[in-house]
Design an enzyme around this catalytic site. Structure first.
Site, PDB file in Angstrom:
ATOM      1  N   ALA A  43       0.868  -1.191   0.000  1.00 40.58           N
ATOM      2  CA  ALA A  43       0.000   0.000   0.000  1.00 40.58           C
ATOM      3  C   ALA A  43       0.893   1.224   0.000  1.00 40.58           C
ATOM      4  O   ALA A  43       1.884   1.299   0.737  1.00 40.58           O
ATOM      5  CB  ALA A  43      -0.903   0.013   1.219  1.00 40.58           C
ATOM      6  N   LYS A  44       0.542   2.147  -0.851  1.00 39.66           N
ATOM      7  CA  LYS A  44       1.280   3.406  -0.955  1.00 39.66           C
ATOM      8  C   LYS A  44       0.434   4.443  -0.253  1.00 39.66           C
ATOM      9  O   LYS A  44      -0.721   4.654  -0.618  1.00 39.66           O
ATOM     10  CB  LYS A  44       1.426   3.713  -2.443  1.00 39.66           C
ATOM     11  CG  LYS A  44       1.738   5.104  -2.870  1.00 39.66           C
ATOM     12  CD  LYS A  44       1.967   5.017  -4.386  1.00 39.66           C
ATOM     13  CE  LYS A  44       2.060   6.286  -5.179  1.00 39.66           C
ATOM     14  NZ  LYS A  44       2.238   7.517  -4.564  1.00 39.66           N
ATOM     15  N   VAL A  45       0.995   5.037   0.794  1.00 45.39           N
ATOM     16  CA  VAL A  45       0.223   5.994   1.591  1.00 45.39           C
ATOM     17  C   VAL A  45       0.975   7.316   1.709  1.00 45.39           C
ATOM     18  O   VAL A  45       2.199   7.357   1.606  1.00 45.39           O
ATOM     19  CB  VAL A  45      -0.072   5.445   3.016  1.00 45.39           C
ATOM     20  CG1 VAL A  45      -0.879   4.152   2.949  1.00 45.39           C
ATOM     21  CG2 VAL A  45       1.194   5.258   3.840  1.00 45.39           C
TER      22      VAL A  45
END
Ligand code: FBP
Length: 262
Positions: free
Chosen positions: A176-178
């Site tokens: 996940a890219k946050v």
């Protein structure tokens, strides 16, 4: 998450994804600082740097430019995306399928989920289809997990970013890219919330070398598995120099001072 599904887009379990879907998401205005970056070849050339584990682009750019780079660049197919001209509640059109991305040679898919948007339910269902197709092709799955929309007051608060990373785990992403939640503690909470799934930091608008490398160092110390970055690389006159520094921090555990002189 399937162990190993993200091997093709990681090195020693870490990722440095060069994002170049800004022509769609923000428009050519993002290319003004370094006008040569309007030409996708310029950014694919940057993507051949050893530090870069994958280059993320939209369908049209992949079709037209990836064939010339397939030996030197790992392709991450960003499947959905919407222009800045769209003024509605956050949403993102699915522009290509994981099947077609596999045909073009992609090793992974990228997919934006706007948790909290009025369109969250449809987006999650679209993600489901893309994720399951990606599994059939043994492709990695990266979720751009960006909570935003009417119900959200602060889209980078610690709890929001922890929820963003958790959504990736729950829905079957490998990474996940946050957005960076502002502190090492908050990033640590986001990483813990994701269990075994990897969390990478999103680059954001351009800052100084020292400020950027310091934030990446903090994120790595908090347990992040790397970075997905666009403007902080391609808006620099010398993108290779910042990639040298990022390589030192992400893969060689260097300090900011060491990275600045890498
Ligand atoms: P940056 O490193 O330039 O912030 O790029 C990361 C990214 O997720 C891109 O893939 C995307 O085009 C952009 O940010 C979207 O940013 P936002 O929706 O916050 O304007």
């Amino acid at each position: 998450m399937i162990h190993g599904a993200d091997d093709a887009i990681t090195r020693d379990g870490k990722a440095l994804i060069l994002a170049y879907d800004h022509g769609l998401e923000h428009g050519p205005v993002d290319f003004e600082p370094v006008p040569a970056t309007t030409d996708p070849s310029t950014v694919f050339d940057v993507g051949t740097h050893d530090a870069v584990t994958a280059v993320a682009v939209q369908k049209g750019v992949a079709e037209a430019y990836y064939p010339s780079y397939e030996d030197d660049v790992t392709l991450l197919a960003k499947l959905n995306g919407t222009s800045n001209l769209w003024m509605g509640e956050p949403d993102s059109a699915v522009n290509w399928s994981a099947d077609y991305a596999a045909e073009l040679g992609a090793d992974a898919i990228g997919f934006t989920l706007y948790g909290g948007s009025n369109h969250e339910v449809e987006m999650a269902e679209e993600f489901r289809q893309a994720q399951e197709q990606a599994r059939e092709h043994d492709m990695g799955v990266v979720m751009w997990s960006y909570p935003r929309g009417q119900g959200l007051k602060d889209d980078t608060s610690p709890d929001t970013i922890a929820y963003a990373s958790r959504l990736g785990l729950e829905l079957g992403a490998d990474i996940a890219k946050v957005k960076y939640p502002g502190s090492a503690d908050a990033m640590h909470w986001a990483v813990r919330s994701a269990g075994d799934m990897k969390v990478v930091m999103s680059g954001g608008s351009k800052t100084s070398d020292e400020a950027f490398l310091s934030t990446v160092r903090e994120a790595m110390d908090a347990g992040a598995s790397g970075l997905a970055v666009g403007r902080n690389v391609f808006q620099r006159e010398n993108p290779e120099a910042i990639l040298d520094g990022l390589e030192a921090v992400i893969f060689d555990d260097a300090s900011v001072d060491e990275a600045l002189s890498a």
